[in-house]
Scaffold this motif. Structure first.
Motif, PDB file in Angstrom:
ATOM      1  N   ASN A  32      69.416  16.114 105.628  1.00 56.23           N
ATOM      2  CA  ASN A  32      68.274  16.415 106.261  1.00 56.23           C
ATOM      3  C   ASN A  32      67.533  15.245 107.217  1.00 56.23           C
ATOM      4  O   ASN A  32      67.287  15.793 108.142  1.00 56.23           O
ATOM      5  CB  ASN A  32      66.898  17.832 105.560  1.00 56.23           C
ATOM      6  N   ASN A  33      68.235  14.487 106.870  1.00 54.28           N
ATOM      7  CA  ASN A  33      67.651  12.711 107.548  1.00 54.28           C
ATOM      8  C   ASN A  33      66.034  13.134 108.261  1.00 54.28           C
ATOM      9  O   ASN A  33      65.589  12.950 108.212  1.00 54.28           O
ATOM     10  CB  ASN A  33      68.426  12.597 108.795  1.00 54.28           C
ATOM     11  N   ASN A  34      65.431  14.225 106.914  1.00 55.18           N
ATOM     12  CA  ASN A  34      64.044  13.495 106.866  1.00 55.18           C
ATOM     13  C   ASN A  34      63.190  12.261 106.740  1.00 55.18           C
ATOM     14  O   ASN A  34      61.917  12.200 106.991  1.00 55.18           O
ATOM     15  CB  ASN A  34      63.206  14.811 106.318  1.00 55.18           C
ATOM     16  N   ASP A  35      63.717  11.605 105.849  1.00 53.37           N
ATOM     17  CA  ASP A  35      63.284  10.220 105.569  1.00 53.37           C
ATOM     18  C   ASP A  35      62.948   9.856 106.846  1.00 53.37           C
ATOM     19  O   ASP A  35      63.863   8.882 107.688  1.00 53.37           O
ATOM     20  CB  ASP A  35      64.455  10.153 104.096  1.00 53.37           C
ATOM     21  N   PRO A  36      61.797   9.425 107.009  1.00 52.76           N
ATOM     22  CA  PRO A  36      61.533   7.778 108.084  1.00 52.76           C
ATOM     23  C   PRO A  36      61.820   7.081 108.096  1.00 52.76           C
ATOM     24  O   PRO A  36      61.776   5.827 108.817  1.00 52.76           O
ATOM     25  CB  PRO A  36      59.842   7.965 108.379  1.00 52.76           C
TER      26      PRO A  36
END
Length: 131
Positions: A32-36
């Motif tokens: 999901n690539n939600n980690d900043p």
């Protein structure tokens, strides 16, 4: 050891810039690539994963700090045709990649070019048709 998976980890100065660059090149995000602090993408038909960690995160313990003056590795992306190489060259330029070597046929007969992403990570795009 019988490793069931392998992936690459890299350090970047600006993870959002990296996310945008590889998205513009058409690579699929890994997860999901939600980690900043992380941009992660899949490469190739086997979905080889490269994680790009934000400078200042845990990756600083293992990879050199900025600016990087040399690469520890260069990835090669295989192409299916000369047309595909030429089209991807344009895509890389349009996305803001740095062209290191223009497309050409080398002494071995392979056709391709070398570019780097905004953080200097190098990629070789190569058609191995020896024509």
């Amino acid at each position: 050891m019988n490793a069931s998976m392998i992936w690459a980890n890299s350090s970047v100065k600006d993870v959002e810039r990296t996310r945008k660059f590889y998205g513009q090149l058409g690579f699929n995000p890994n997860g999901n690539n939600n980690d900043p602090r992380l941009a992660s993408f899949k490469f190739g038909k086997d979905d080889f994963v490269i994680h790009y960690f934000q400078e200042g995160s845990q990756i600083d313990n293992y990879l050199p700090s900025w600016p990087i003056h040399s690469n520890e590795i260069m990835f090669t992306l295989s192409a299916e045709s000369k047309k595909e190489v030429d089209e991807f060259y344009k895509t890389v330029k349009d996305a803001g990649g740095t062209i290191i070597n223009e497309p050409l046929r080398d002494k071995a007969g392979y056709y391709g070019f070398v570019f780097s992403d905004p953080d200097g990570h190098k990629f070789n795009v190569l058609l191995m048709d020896n024509m």
